[in-house]
Design a protein around this motif. Structure first.
Motif, short mmCIF file in Angstrom:
data_model
loop_
_atom_site.label_atom_id
_atom_site.label_comp_id
_atom_site.label_asym_id
_atom_site.label_seq_id
_atom_site.Cartn_x
_atom_site.Cartn_y
_atom_site.Cartn_z
N ASP A 74 -9.82 8.40 0.97
CA ASP A 74 -11.00 7.54 0.98
C ASP A 74 -11.17 6.86 -0.37
N ASN A 75 -11.01 7.60 -1.46
CA ASN A 75 -11.13 7.02 -2.81
C ASN A 75 -10.06 5.95 -3.03
N THR A 76 -8.85 6.25 -2.59
CA THR A 76 -7.74 5.30 -2.76
C THR A 76 -8.00 4.01 -2.01
N TRP A 77 -8.46 4.12 -0.76
CA TRP A 77 -8.67 2.93 0.03
C TRP A 77 -9.93 2.17 -0.36
N ASN A 78 -10.93 2.88 -0.85
CA ASN A 78 -12.09 2.18 -1.39
C ASN A 78 -11.69 1.30 -2.57
N LYS A 79 -10.77 1.81 -3.38
CA LYS A 79 -10.25 1.04 -4.52
C LYS A 79 -9.45 -0.16 -4.02
N SER A 104 2.02 10.51 11.85
CA SER A 104 2.81 9.28 11.97
C SER A 104 1.96 8.02 11.89
N LEU A 105 0.66 8.19 11.74
CA LEU A 105 -0.23 7.04 11.60
C LEU A 105 -0.06 6.40 10.24
N GLN A 106 -0.38 5.12 10.14
CA GLN A 106 -0.38 4.46 8.84
C GLN A 106 -1.61 4.90 8.06
N GLU A 107 -1.55 4.73 6.73
CA GLU A 107 -2.67 5.15 5.88
C GLU A 107 -3.97 4.48 6.30
N LEU A 108 -3.88 3.21 6.66
CA LEU A 108 -5.08 2.48 7.09
C LEU A 108 -5.71 3.14 8.31
N ASP A 109 -4.88 3.60 9.23
CA ASP A 109 -5.39 4.28 10.44
C ASP A 109 -6.07 5.59 10.07
N LYS A 110 -5.47 6.32 9.14
CA LYS A 110 -6.06 7.59 8.72
C LYS A 110 -7.40 7.35 8.01
N TRP A 111 -7.45 6.27 7.22
CA TRP A 111 -8.71 5.92 6.55
C TRP A 111 -9.78 5.60 7.60
N ALA A 112 -9.40 4.87 8.64
CA ALA A 112 -10.35 4.51 9.70
C ALA A 112 -10.88 5.76 10.41
N LEU A 113 -10.02 6.73 10.67
CA LEU A 113 -10.46 7.98 11.31
C LEU A 113 -11.36 8.77 10.37
N HIS A 114 -11.05 8.75 9.08
CA HIS A 114 -11.93 9.39 8.08
C HIS A 114 -13.32 8.77 8.13
N LEU A 168 -1.00 -0.83 -7.47
CA LEU A 168 -0.73 -1.93 -6.55
C LEU A 168 0.75 -2.01 -6.17
N GLU A 169 1.60 -1.77 -7.14
CA GLU A 169 3.04 -1.87 -6.89
C GLU A 169 3.48 -0.81 -5.88
N ASN A 170 2.88 0.37 -5.96
CA ASN A 170 3.21 1.44 -5.01
C ASN A 170 2.92 1.00 -3.57
N TYR A 171 1.81 0.27 -3.38
CA TYR A 171 1.47 -0.20 -2.05
C TYR A 171 2.27 -1.43 -1.65
N ARG A 172 2.65 -2.23 -2.63
CA ARG A 172 3.47 -3.40 -2.31
C ARG A 172 4.84 -2.98 -1.79
N LYS A 173 5.30 -1.81 -2.23
CA LYS A 173 6.61 -1.32 -1.81
C LYS A 173 6.59 -0.73 -0.39
N VAL A 174 5.39 -0.49 0.14
CA VAL A 174 5.29 0.09 1.48
C VAL A 174 5.52 -1.00 2.52
N GLN A 175 6.63 -0.92 3.23
CA GLN A 175 6.94 -1.90 4.26
C GLN A 175 6.31 -1.48 5.58
N VAL A 176 5.47 -2.34 6.12
CA VAL A 176 4.82 -2.03 7.40
C VAL A 176 5.49 -2.77 8.55
N ALA A 177 6.31 -3.76 8.23
CA ALA A 177 7.07 -4.50 9.24
C ALA A 177 8.12 -5.33 8.52
N VAL A 178 9.00 -5.94 9.27
CA VAL A 178 10.01 -6.81 8.68
C VAL A 178 9.29 -7.94 7.94
N ASP A 179 9.67 -8.20 6.68
CA ASP A 179 9.09 -9.27 5.86
C ASP A 179 7.62 -9.04 5.51
#
Length: 447
Positions: free
Chosen positions: A314-319, A188-198, A360-371
């Protein structure tokens, strides 16, 4: 005789007092024997300390884990210990040897009272604390001569404060987090959190290997760079919006706290051998049921969780973070032109070719909060939009590192939210909170 009178007994006692009564040479039968007074070896006494000390004391072990001394001991203590042990036991009296250089001043000169360049460690401890001195030791490459001076210690002190302030940020944002109650499952963690744990797991493996190889300066530089770059400048910087503006008990905030808490425990244990007193202080703020031991120095070494290792992520987030660094350059250009002030005043338009635009569009579509979508969260701007590269306007920032990426920065539409400082067109839509955006207004409704 040595136990009673010391090594000088060889010189103070007669041959008859040293030898058993009635002793005679087994070859010629003569009882008239004289002592040899030539020096066997100036290092003989210390060279047999493995026999006289390690084997004589039940709390010690033979062979020793480690012999450590200066580089002059290759022909001294290291050699005499090796020769006596191999001669008697056919093996070295130690499992490993660590050789270090000598302490010199900032200009590389040997320390001398007459030169007035001696740095007293007790003075350093009294002025700056023992952990500053310990950090200086750890930061130094001891395989060569090690320099110390007030200027060098000042730089080490600045590094220490950066590490300490990072820990303070973690603790400050965990004041309402209850381990075992508020934890968020990994899935249930966000991708950024998983990257940080990696990244944290990779750091733990790296640091553990360097400790085992006695490469303490590599531990220091690896940890310091991680705290400065991956943590302070990236993860924690991006995390601030979630920690400060999201609802206290929301999944996104608890997810961030879950990662912060695991990092806090792991890093406290990891730095305990170097920052002994700071780590002990940190340990006291960790809930007792999690600590398990009163002192961090009694705790087990942290183990790497292989489930956190995710090379694809890791590769995705490095990019993604590489793009973020390019956006930061474009933001700086706009700031220098007085087009924007704070980054949250900006709206960013990304123009990219087909493959990168889809990414980029795939990540732009990811809503992390309202607005708020993931791209705007990562870039720490108010909004991000993605367009085809061929539509990029003239006179916008063109990346030299990433082909076919153009970045336009302009003032974000809407008004500034008084709570999160983001510029949103939804500010003022909630009658009860006219100065807030929709996300912040919804958070306050939950309070």
């Amino acid at each position: 005789l040595f136990m009673a009178d010391g090594a000088d007994a060889w010189f103070s006692k007669s041959a008859e007092e040293i030898l058993p009564a009635g002793f005679a040479c087994p070859k010629c039968g003569s009882a008239k024997l004289t002592k040899e007074t030539d020096i066997l070896d100036v290092w003989f006494e210390s060279g047999v300390s493995h026999e006289a000390v390690l084997k004589a004391r039940p709390e010690l072990k033979w062979p020793a884990d480690l012999y450590t001394e200066g580089s002059d001991q290759h022909r001294g203590w290291f050699q005499s210990s090796l020769m006596t042990s191999v001669g008697v036991y056919n093996r070295a009296p130690y499992d490993a040897v660590l050789t270090h250089g000598f302490v010199v001043d900032g200009d590389g000169r040997k320390m001398s009272k007459s030169l007035g360049n001696v740095v007293d460690p007790l003075d350093v401890t009294a002025k700056s604390g023992a952990d500053i001195l310990r950090l200086w030791v750890a930061s130094s490459d001891y395989t060569v001569d090690v320099g110390i001076s007030p200027d060098i210690l000042r730089h080490v002190g600045e590094a220490y404060r950066r590490i300490r302030n990072t820990f303070r940020f973690m603790l400050g944002n965990l004041y309402d987090f209850k381990p075992g109650v508020d934890d968020v499952e990994y899935d249930s963690l966000q991708e950024l959190d998983k990257w940080a744990l990696h990244e944290m797991t990779g750091l733990l493996k790296n640091v553990t290997a360097n400790y085992e190889d006695y490469r303490f300066h590599a531990v220091y530089h690896t940890v310091y760079n991680f705290f400065t770059n991956e943590l302070s400048s990236l993860y924690l910087d991006i995390l601030k919006d979630r920690l400060y503006a999201s609802a206290a008990g929301s999944v996104e905030r608890r997810a961030a706290q879950t990662v912060l808490f695991e990092m806090l425990v792991t890093f406290t244990k990891m730095l305990a051998p170097i920052l002994a007193f700071t780590s002990e202080e940190l340990w006291s703020y960790i809930p007792e049921e999690v600590r398990g031991t009163k002192s961090v120095h009694l705790a087990a070494w942290p183990t790497a969780n292989e489930n956190y290792i995710n090379p694809e992520l890791d590769n995705t987030w490095n990019k993604l973070l590489k793009i973020r660094s390019e956006v930061a350059k474009a933001l700086e250009e706009a700031r220098n032109k007085k087009e924007i002030g704070n980054a949250l005043e900006a709206e960013v338009e990304l123009y990219a070719d087909d493959a990168l635009r889809e990414f980029l569009e795939n990540y732009r579509k990811v809503q992390v909060a309202v607005d708020q979508n993931l791209l705007s969260q990562v870039m720490i701007v108010s909004s991000v939009n993605v367009y085809p590269y061929f539509e990029s306007p003239e006179n916008v920032y063109k990346s030299e590192l990433i082909p076919n990426l153009a970045i336009k920065v302009s003032p974000a539409p809407g008004a500034k939210c008084e709570r999160c400082w983001r510029y949103e067109e939804t500010v003022g839509q909630a009658p009860e909170h006219p100065g807030l955006c929709a996300r912040c207004a919804s958070v306050l409704v939950q309070v």
